[in-house]
Design an enzyme around this catalytic site. Structure first.
Site: not given
Ligand code: GDP
Ligand code: IMO
Ligand code: MG
Length: 425
Positions: A12, A15, A39-40, A224
């Site tokens: 988080d 990225k 989750g991007h 990650q």
């Protein structure tokens, strides 16, 4: 120019935003590890995209997107992503390529994930419950695995699933006293997945090497962060793949020597979701302040993120193992208004000072952080686009990050938006 963007903390770091910005100069964007646990976030004006499996370059409609062999593919979530983008006028037709060797996450993996976590009680990892560990376990175990290529032949897929479900039911019943799952319903879902996804399934290693031969610019997008890497992170409180830069080559079949620039994304402070050691954690009003100002709630699970001071021991280590060329430091704006700021420069372990990250979980639980303390700044920096215009104390903070980690900060984030990143070179 080929670039690789990876997280250097516990995920988080921002990225998605960095990949979206760099995708403008890239032809192909490649995910190589993790799955829908990621989750991007990409923010463009008032639009917010939360991507789990789709490479963040998808939002730029001229970028080709590759999901590499190292990714564990959850077809249900991926179809939702393709259809969600389509509804917003972003079509993936003719520019999406899924590795035929990517392993498939099915409903029984998610069930296994939640059953195992529940059975662990206070020792649970705090996973995202997305079936990541069970799917990678099946990959390593080999005999009970499904890959994307299996969707091409439904008859033999049905045979495989029958054997797998029989095996899983024995385990679920013996270990967790769980109700048996029904192979027909798993197979019916797979027919829908095959129908919607087979057209994208291909030999992505071949595709990528042809792109390289054609002189295309590739952008590799990690999921990650290095401290969640299965081999090099804070085991067992990690994810089940090589989430550091080291996972890039095996996760897509392109050697890392073809990458010109390894960019390590960090936050100006530290966050972590789920259980595990976190030496610079501030489980107090400072942590809450960072959480509120930085909106630190999980993109995938909505869980509040644990927050703490910048940990330079972590980033120095992640940068070393990842061969990182430069840092992209997000969320500098979140620190505006704090009276003083601390940065961890070393640990005390059993009375001895060290600046090398200890790999053993027991040691990590007892380390004590040694901090540098710097004065904060009050100015709102969210509209600044020239590095020289940052307040002197903000620049001093960046200098200290470089000094502690030994790596240059090439990009500074001053807000979630696409334009809120200052490039220094
Ligand atoms: P990822 O998993 O590394 O892509 O990061 P996430 O999307 O899970 O979380 C990063 C969060 O920070 C998202 O909500 C982003 O929109 C936001 N973000 C990224 N860069 C910045 C920044 O420089 N400042 C602020 N305030 N928010 C940022
Ligand atoms: P992105 O790509 C933050 C964490 C989980 C848990 C541990 C294991 O958005 O940075 P898993 O479901 O993978 O078995 O969970 O890893 N985790 C993440 N934390 N960002 C992520 O991805 C994460 N993916 C997994 O919270 O602690
Ligand atoms: Mg995330």
């Amino acid at each position: 120019m080929n670039r690789c963007v990876v997280g250097l903390q516990w995920g988080d770091e921002g990225k998605g935003k960095v990949v979206d910005i760099l995708a403008e100069q890239s032809d192909v964007v490649v995910r190589f590890a993790g799955g829908a646990n990621a989750g991007h976030t990409v923010v463009i004006g008032d639009k917010k995209f939360k991507l789990h499996l789709m490479p963040s370059g998808a939002v730029r409609d001229d970028a080709c997107c590759v999901v590499g062999n190292g990714v564990v593919m959850d077809p249900e979530i991926f179809i939702q992503e393709i259809e969600g983008l389509d509804k917003q006028g972003i079509s993936m037709d003719s520019r999406l390529f899924i590795s035929e060797n990517a392993h498939v996450v099915l409903s029984y993996h998610k069930l296994e994930d939640s059953l195992r976590e529940a059975s662990l009680g206070k020792n649970k990892i705090g996973t995202t419950n997305r079936g990541i560990g069970p799917c990678y376990s099946d990959k390593i175990g080999r005999s009970y695995a499904i890959r994307m290529a299996d969707f091409r032949d439904l008859a033999s897929l049905k045979d495989k699933l029958t054997k797998i479900v029989e095996y899983k039911n024995k385990i679920f019943s013996a270990l967790y006293d769980a109700e048996p799952i029904d192979v027909d319903s798993v197979f019916e879902s797979c027919k829908v997945y095959a129908d919607k996804l087979v057209k994208y399934v291909t030999n992505t290693t071949k595709y990528l090497h042809e792109a390289i031969d054609d002189g295309k610019n590739l952008l590799f997008e990690g999921a990650q962060g290095a401290l969640l890497d299965l081999d090099h992170g804070t085991f067992p409180f990690v994810t089940s793949s090589n989430a550091s830069a080291l996972g890039m080559a095996p996760g897509c079949g392109v050697p890392s020597r073809l990458v010109d620039d390894f960019l390590g994304v960090i936050k100006a402070y530290t966050t972590r979701v789920g259980a595990g050691p976190f030496p610079s954690e501030q489980d107090n009003e400072i942590g809450q302040l960072i959480r509120d100002k930085g909106n630190e709630y999980g993109t995938t699970t909505g869980r509040p993120r644990r927050c703490g001071w910048f940990d330079g021991v972590v980033v120095k280590y992640s940068a070393k193992i990842g061969g990182i060329d430069q840092l992209a430091m997000m969320h500098l704006d979140t620190l505006s208004g704090m009276k003083e700021l601390k940065l961890c420069k070393s640990y005390i372990v059993d009375g001895v000072e060290t600046d090398f990250f200890p790999s053993d979980a027991k040691t990590l639980e007892k380390v004590e952080c040694v901090y540098e303390t710097l004065p904060g700044w009050d100015e709102d920096i969210t509209a600044i686009s020239d590095y020289n215009d940052l307040p002197a104390n903000a620049k001093a903070y960046v200098d200290m990050v470089e000094k502690i980690t030994g790596v240059r900060v090439g990009v500074v984030g001053v807000g979630p938006g696409r334009s809120q990143a200052i490039f220094r070179n």
